[in-house]
Scaffold this active site. Structure first.
Site, short mmCIF file in Angstrom:
data_model
loop_
_atom_site.label_atom_id
_atom_site.label_comp_id
_atom_site.label_asym_id
_atom_site.label_seq_id
_atom_site.Cartn_x
_atom_site.Cartn_y
_atom_site.Cartn_z
N LYS A 171 0.85 -1.38 -0.03
CA LYS A 171 -0.18 0.09 -0.05
C LYS A 171 0.94 1.30 0.11
O LYS A 171 1.98 1.30 0.71
CB LYS A 171 -0.85 0.15 1.25
CG LYS A 171 -1.72 1.01 1.36
CD LYS A 171 -2.78 0.96 2.51
CE LYS A 171 -3.80 2.04 2.71
NZ LYS A 171 -4.75 1.79 3.68
N SER B 228 -9.51 1.77 2.79
CA SER B 228 -8.90 2.66 1.90
C SER B 228 -7.65 1.59 1.21
O SER B 228 -7.14 2.03 0.23
CB SER B 228 -7.93 3.53 2.56
OG SER B 228 -7.41 3.18 3.69
N SER C 198 -9.76 -0.53 6.89
CA SER C 198 -9.30 -0.29 5.61
C SER C 198 -8.56 -1.51 4.91
O SER C 198 -8.21 -1.63 4.01
CB SER C 198 -7.96 0.78 5.69
OG SER C 198 -9.07 2.11 5.49
N1 GLN Z 1 -13.07 4.06 6.35
C1 GLN Z 1 -12.25 4.64 7.58
C2 GLN Z 1 -12.01 6.03 7.38
O1 GLN Z 1 -12.12 6.55 6.49
C3 GLN Z 1 -11.25 3.71 7.88
C4 GLN Z 1 -10.23 3.91 7.04
C5 GLN Z 1 -8.75 3.37 7.38
O2 GLN Z 1 -8.86 2.27 7.99
N2 GLN Z 1 -7.59 3.81 7.16
O3 GLN Z 1 -11.51 6.46 8.28
#
Ligand code: GLN
Length: 485
Positions: A76, A151, A175
């Site tokens: 990532k 994400s 994410s």
């Molecule tokens: N969807 C969550 C957010 O927008 C989690 C994101 C993540 O785990 N980095 O913060």
């Protein structure tokens, strides 16, 4: 034998035995990346010259050692890779080339792994759809009109479409697990502190954790064995021995208890997800589990708590991008206008929204009312889980309340987007390990994942039970293989 079909263990063994070379593995994966990534757009950066150099030097080495020997791993793009551009999906870091690698990357390379490329993400890991990337959205390989989740969308797509056998993601509120669920792959968020965060671009430091994604539980366990452990460079990493997960996973578990929540608390979730949840609970019983109803009375506050804590921590972490020390720098007459211009042109809409929210929550006079209060409710949520784990070994929940949604469906409505994190956020708040595994296909052949949450540092048992569950599921890969392999 098709290289793309081999698991990490099979890849490593074939290379050890001299049946295939690391170069052959790369050739094979490159073919698919060239064919499919134009459309799916999982990768932000691939430096083929570097990848081939690495494969060649591994082929030339006499000692064929390493748990990940010759295995491509997609990383990532918020995890630092020395000499390879690392953008965090943001314009502000568009040309940033890190002078060092994250501890997890060093560990992967030490075991013979090959960083195949850097994968797309929501800017600074803020989002649930990968649409917040400053560069381009990534598409779901099951249906390219739909989002892959986020994400870590790029990391999930790379694995699902056979462009990499495994990948790393990061998980602050879901994410890793949510995109794993949307793409039909396995994703694991370890206990907070199990894996070093050194070299992970910080979003919310009390929640962030790096973890693996792959097409089966065993591959996930191999990577977890490699990346886990204490790191003096991350003071929040935990000092305890790391069990060899990939070996332990095969040991038996005889009987276990798993916790489930009452139907009322599942109100509003998609019908098909509900059906898949019930089927999974039946299967858990079939493989030897005993179902116990548990109460998590504060679970319903998780989203609110998370969006105060995460945005507050983000506003403070992202203060370092000022145009002076890192990344984009827009030269101006005064220092203030340099800050203002670099930040307002460098950050995207969602990141700005969160910086504003977080700065507000932390502002003088409000700190206690927001961050302080949210921290207290976080403790109540932790207590709920602690109590539940006195009675059960695992808790089973859906990974997400819905099937993969359409591109654009939620991007204009942040609250709608935030609600998709309903089930993934609680383990982050309570620092617990949790896996998402694909269990079935819903309408339109869209994958559905379920989540198994374990007690602190009980990764081994989660992996064991997930492994067992996986063996009992009619599997989803035939369709993906037909399309992408
Ligand atoms: N969807 C969550 C957010 O927008 C989690 C994101 C993540 O785990 N980095 O913060």
């Amino acid at each position: 034998m098709r290289i793309g079909e081999l698991s990490l263990k099979e890849l490593r063994n074939s290379i050890k035995k001299g049946e295939i070379r690391c170069i052959d593995v790369i050739d094979d994966y490159k073919k698919r990346i060239e064919k499919f990534d134009k459309e799916l757009k999982a990768f932000v950066t691939i430096d083929w010259e570097r990848v081939y150099q690495r494969a060649k030097s591994l082929d030339e080495e006499k000692s064929k050692e390493g748990l990940l020997l010759g295995c491509p791993i997609a990383i990532k793009d918020n995890i630092l890779t020395k000499g390879i551009r690392t953008t965090a999906g943001s314009k502000i870091l568009e040309n940033y080339i890190p002078p060092y690698s994250a501890t997890v990357v060093e560990k992967i390379e030490k075991e013979g792994g090959i960083v195949i490329g850097k994968t797309n993400l929501d800017e600074f890991a803020m989002g649930s759809s990968t649409e917040n990337s400053a560069f381009f959205p990534t598409l779901n390989p099951w249906d390219t009109k739909r989002v892959p989740g986020g994400s870590s969308g790029g990391s999930a797509v790379a694995v699902a479409s056979f462009m990499s056998p495994a990948s790393l993601g990061s998980d602050t509120g879901g994410s890793i697990r949510q995109p794993a669920s949307f793409c039909g792959v396995v994703g694991f968020k370890p206990t907070y502190g199990r894996v070093s965060r050194y070299g992970l671009i910080a979003f919310a430091s009390s929640l962030d954790q790096i973890g693996p994604m792959a097409r089966n539980v065993e591959d996930v366990s191999i990577i977890l064995s490699v990346i886990s452990g204490y790191d003096p460079k991350d003071s929040t990493s935990f000092k305890s021995l790391v069990p060899p997960y990939h070996e332990k996973i095969k040991e038996k578990i005889d009987s276990f208890k798993f916790g489930v929540i009452k139907d009322e608390e599942l109100e509003g979730i998609d019908e098909e997800v509900y059906k898949a949840y019930k089927e999974t609970l039946n299967l858990m019983e079939k493989i030897g589990g005993r179902k116990v109803y548990i109460e998590l009375p504060h679970l319903k506050y998780s989203i609110y708590v998370y969006y105060i804590l995460a945005t507050s921590e983000a506003s403070s972490n992202l203060a370092r991008y000022d145009g002076v020390r890192y990344g984009l720098r827009l030269e101006k007459e005064t220092l203030l206008s340099l800050y203002q211009d670099s930040r307002s042109k460098g950050f995207g809409k969602e990141v700005k929204r969160r910086i504003l929210l977080g700065t507000f929550s932390l502002s003088a006079g409000y700190y206690r009312a927001f961050y302080g209060k949210a921290s207290m409710v976080r403790q109540l949520i932790k207590n709920d889980f602690e109590k539940a784990f006195k009675e059960v070994d695992f808790i089973v929940l859906p990974t997400t309340p819905e099937l993969p949604f359409l591109l654009g469906e939620k991007s204009e409505d942040p609250i709608k987007m935030y609600l998709s994190d309903l089930f993934t956020i609680p383990p982050n708040l309570a620092m617990l390990p949790a896996i998402s595994i694909p269990v079935s296909l819903g309408k339109g052949s869209l994958p559905i994942g379920m989540q198994i949450i374990g007690n602190l540092f009980d990764e081994v048992n989660i992996l064991k039970v997930a492994n067992l569950l996986e063996k009992n599921l009619s599997f989803l890969y035939n369709e993906l293989k037909r399309r992408y392999l």
